[in-house]
Write a protein that holds these residues in place. Structure first.
Motif, mmCIF file in Angstrom:
data_model
loop_
_atom_site.group_PDB
_atom_site.id
_atom_site.type_symbol
_atom_site.label_atom_id
_atom_site.label_comp_id
_atom_site.label_asym_id
_atom_site.label_seq_id
_atom_site.Cartn_x
_atom_site.Cartn_y
_atom_site.Cartn_z
ATOM 1 N N VAL A 121 -61.716 67.360 137.476
ATOM 2 C CA VAL A 121 -62.745 67.329 138.515
ATOM 3 C C VAL A 121 -64.120 67.273 137.841
ATOM 4 O O VAL A 121 -64.432 68.099 136.987
ATOM 5 C CB VAL A 121 -62.656 68.569 139.423
ATOM 6 C CG1 VAL A 121 -63.796 68.569 140.456
ATOM 7 C CG2 VAL A 121 -61.303 68.619 140.129
ATOM 8 N N HIS A 122 -64.937 66.314 138.236
ATOM 9 C CA HIS A 122 -66.258 66.126 137.630
ATOM 10 C C HIS A 122 -67.223 67.204 138.116
ATOM 11 O O HIS A 122 -67.023 67.804 139.176
ATOM 12 C CB HIS A 122 -66.785 64.734 137.954
ATOM 13 C CG HIS A 122 -65.812 63.640 137.586
ATOM 14 N ND1 HIS A 122 -65.679 63.171 136.294
ATOM 15 C CD2 HIS A 122 -64.902 62.964 138.335
ATOM 16 C CE1 HIS A 122 -64.751 62.225 136.277
ATOM 17 N NE2 HIS A 122 -64.260 62.094 137.497
ATOM 18 N N VAL A 123 -68.306 67.414 137.346
ATOM 19 C CA VAL A 123 -69.242 68.500 137.650
ATOM 20 C C VAL A 123 -70.682 68.014 137.568
ATOM 21 O O VAL A 123 -71.067 67.339 136.613
ATOM 22 C CB VAL A 123 -69.072 69.681 136.671
ATOM 23 C CG1 VAL A 123 -70.045 70.814 137.026
ATOM 24 C CG2 VAL A 123 -67.638 70.184 136.647
ATOM 25 N N LYS A 141 -66.867 70.213 124.685
ATOM 26 C CA LYS A 141 -65.482 70.012 124.268
ATOM 27 C C LYS A 141 -64.550 69.958 125.473
ATOM 28 O O LYS A 141 -63.662 69.090 125.560
ATOM 29 C CB LYS A 141 -65.054 71.133 123.320
ATOM 30 C CG LYS A 141 -63.625 70.987 122.808
ATOM 31 C CD LYS A 141 -63.253 72.143 121.882
ATOM 32 C CE LYS A 141 -61.814 71.998 121.400
ATOM 33 N NZ LYS A 141 -61.392 73.146 120.536
ATOM 34 N N ALA A 142 -64.744 70.879 126.421
ATOM 35 C CA ALA A 142 -63.895 70.900 127.622
ATOM 36 C C ALA A 142 -64.053 69.616 128.424
ATOM 37 O O ALA A 142 -63.068 69.034 128.899
ATOM 38 C CB ALA A 142 -64.247 72.109 128.488
ATOM 39 N N GLY A 143 -65.284 69.145 128.571
ATOM 40 C CA GLY A 143 -65.520 67.920 129.315
ATOM 41 C C GLY A 143 -64.867 66.713 128.671
ATOM 42 O O GLY A 143 -64.274 65.863 129.356
ATOM 43 N N HIS A 147 -61.735 64.660 130.203
ATOM 44 C CA HIS A 147 -62.160 63.316 130.618
ATOM 45 C C HIS A 147 -62.954 63.365 131.921
ATOM 46 O O HIS A 147 -62.717 62.580 132.840
ATOM 47 C CB HIS A 147 -60.955 62.381 130.765
ATOM 48 C CG HIS A 147 -60.130 62.275 129.516
ATOM 49 N ND1 HIS A 147 -60.555 61.611 128.376
ATOM 50 C CD2 HIS A 147 -58.903 62.792 129.209
ATOM 51 C CE1 HIS A 147 -59.630 61.695 127.447
ATOM 52 N NE2 HIS A 147 -58.609 62.406 127.910
ATOM 53 N N ILE A 148 -63.895 64.306 131.980
ATOM 54 C CA ILE A 148 -64.730 64.432 133.173
ATOM 55 C C ILE A 148 -66.198 64.222 132.816
ATOM 56 O O ILE A 148 -66.610 64.417 131.680
ATOM 57 C CB ILE A 148 -64.565 65.803 133.864
ATOM 58 C CG1 ILE A 148 -65.066 66.934 132.958
ATOM 59 C CG2 ILE A 148 -63.121 66.027 134.295
ATOM 60 C CD1 ILE A 148 -65.193 68.288 133.664
ATOM 61 N N HIS A 149 -66.962 63.813 133.815
ATOM 62 C CA HIS A 149 -68.411 63.753 133.675
ATOM 63 C C HIS A 149 -68.975 65.151 133.915
ATOM 64 O O HIS A 149 -68.590 65.831 134.875
ATOM 65 C CB HIS A 149 -69.013 62.787 134.689
ATOM 66 C CG HIS A 149 -68.614 61.360 134.478
ATOM 67 N ND1 HIS A 149 -69.169 60.575 133.489
ATOM 68 C CD2 HIS A 149 -67.712 60.586 135.133
ATOM 69 C CE1 HIS A 149 -68.632 59.364 133.545
ATOM 70 N NE2 HIS A 149 -67.730 59.339 134.520
ATOM 71 N N VAL A 150 -69.881 65.583 133.048
ATOM 72 C CA VAL A 150 -70.607 66.836 133.237
ATOM 73 C C VAL A 150 -72.089 66.471 133.258
ATOM 74 O O VAL A 150 -72.649 66.063 132.239
ATOM 75 C CB VAL A 150 -70.301 67.853 132.118
ATOM 76 C CG1 VAL A 150 -71.103 69.130 132.333
ATOM 77 C CG2 VAL A 150 -68.800 68.162 132.066
ATOM 78 N N LEU A 151 -72.705 66.606 134.417
ATOM 79 C CA LEU A 151 -74.085 66.171 134.616
ATOM 80 C C LEU A 151 -74.969 67.359 134.993
ATOM 81 O O LEU A 151 -74.516 68.308 135.637
ATOM 82 C CB LEU A 151 -74.151 65.121 135.725
ATOM 83 C CG LEU A 151 -73.260 63.887 135.531
ATOM 84 C CD1 LEU A 151 -73.277 63.019 136.785
ATOM 85 C CD2 LEU A 151 -73.699 63.084 134.309
ATOM 86 N N VAL A 152 -76.234 67.282 134.574
ATOM 87 C CA VAL A 152 -77.187 68.360 134.849
ATOM 88 C C VAL A 152 -78.310 67.809 135.719
ATOM 89 O O VAL A 152 -78.948 66.815 135.364
ATOM 90 C CB VAL A 152 -77.753 68.949 133.543
ATOM 91 C CG1 VAL A 152 -78.698 70.117 133.849
ATOM 92 C CG2 VAL A 152 -76.616 69.416 132.628
#
Length: 372
Positions: A121-123, A141-143, A147-152
């Motif tokens: 699940v992307h964040v 590393k977790a992202g 294979h998820i997008h982690v966006l701020v």
């Protein structure tokens, strides 16, 4: 009129009508299934009021361990009880979001990313990424493994004025960057009357990482890393103060960060003491300067010009002009991540903030290793 001439007139009209019919019968563009995790960040109210009804997303669930906050949000924003959950794990299992929007305290960002990564699940979270460089690396590393997008999400990521300054730098219109000064601040969270659940963690060094240093210092670190195309600074020096210790006894309320690069310097000013809200940036190059004016305008002066001029910044192209349109495009359409919000940039931002906190505590400049 000949039959051939008649056909020449009728055929284009028929093809146009056919095209319109096909367009109208085409399946609507799918919305992104979004879950909300956390209700303790004050920005969540703005989300529900301005973005919650976006045609880009469908809210499929809210996860919040505080039953009172959860019940209040459900009633206020018309969220069905079946979409309210006490934990992120339960929401993922039952509501099946494709992405979550994190409105937790900053300390909990790591747990959110690790949980979502396990489920693909992307964040997208509110700034900053993390309370420590160690957490940022763990989240990276977790992202990657999930294979998820982690966006701020930063408010300033949607400012036309910042993009105008960036374009001037990268077009060479200002010459090589020599100094950048970034101002971000307001009168203070308590003075502004933020919600009790928001204030409680903003003034907790464990949950927020620091005070104004992290709350507002992250903006300048993000913008400077962007302007420098991801280059990490050579050194970080910071000074923090508690000008209002009777209000902010555990965290700083005033901070200045100085970053050095081989041929440039950045000064990041972060404050909970200013009389007015402020988010702007000054970029000085060898042959000119650009100063952003709120969201949409910019002041420019170049070599050979006697006076500066203020101009309107051009619109940001879609989908990069709206947070929900952007998130949907990245997750569903494979759109390229914008560096301002990217995980790579924000790991560097957290490295800078972590070093700034150490610098202020130890009273010395922190020199970053050439590679991390």
């Amino acid at each position: 009129m000949s039959s051939i001439a008649s056909l020449a007139i009728v055929l284009p009209l028929f093809l146009t009508a056919l095209s319109l019919a096909q367009s109208s019968s085409a399946a609507p563009r799918p919305r992104l299934r979004v879950g909300i995790v956390g209700l303790v960040h004050g920005h969540v109210r703005g989300f529900f009021e301005y973005s919650g009804k976006s045609p880009e997303i469908e809210i499929v669930g809210i996860a919040e361990p505080d039953p009172q906050l959860l019940s209040q949000a459900g009633a206020k924003y018309g969220i069905d009880h079946s979409k309210l959950f006490s934990s992120l794990e339960e929401m993922i299992a039952k509501a099946h979001p494709q992405a979550v929007l994190a409105y937790t305290n900053t300390y909990d960002h790591r747990k959110v990313v690790e949980t979502c990564a396990r489920h693909g699940v992307h964040v997208m979270m509110e700034k900053p990424l993390a309370i420590s460089f160690e957490d940022a690396l763990t989240m990276q590393k977790a992202g990657q493994e999930g294979h998820i997008h982690v966006l701020v999400n930063y408010e300033t990521s949607w400012y036309r004025s910042n993009y105008a300054a960036y374009d001037l730098v990268h077009e060479g219109a200002l010459g090589d960057v020599r100094k950048v000064v970034v101002h971000d601040g307001h009168a203070g969270p308590k003075e502004r009357g933020v919600q009790p659940e928001f204030l409680a963690w903003l003034i907790d060094p464990k949950l927020n990482g620091a005070g104004a240093l992290f709350d507002f210092g992250c903006y300048g670190a993000d913008l400077m890393t962007w302007l420098m195309d991801g280059q990490r600074p050579l050194s970080v020096t910071a000074v923090t103060q508690q000008i209002k210790p009777e209000i902010y006894s555990k965290v700083d309320d005033e901070a200045t960060i100085i970053l050095t690069y081989p041929k440039a310097q950045a000064i990041i000013q972060a404050s909970w003491n200013w009389p007015f809200d402020r988010k702007d940036m000054e970029v000085y190059g060898k042959t000119g300067y650009a100063i952003t004016v709120k969201r949409d305008n910019i002041r420019i002066r170049r070599a050979g010009q006697d006076d500066e001029k203020q101009v309107a910044a051009k619109p940001i192209p879609a989908p990069y002009d709206d947070s929900m349109a952007y998130l949907r495009a990245v997750v569903l359409d494979g759109a390229k991540e914008e560096p301002l919000s990217s995980l790579e940039t924000n790991v560097t931002v957290t490295e800078i903030l972590d070093a700034a906190r150490r610098s202020a505590a130890e009273g010395k400049t922190i020199h970053l290793p050439p590679v991390r």
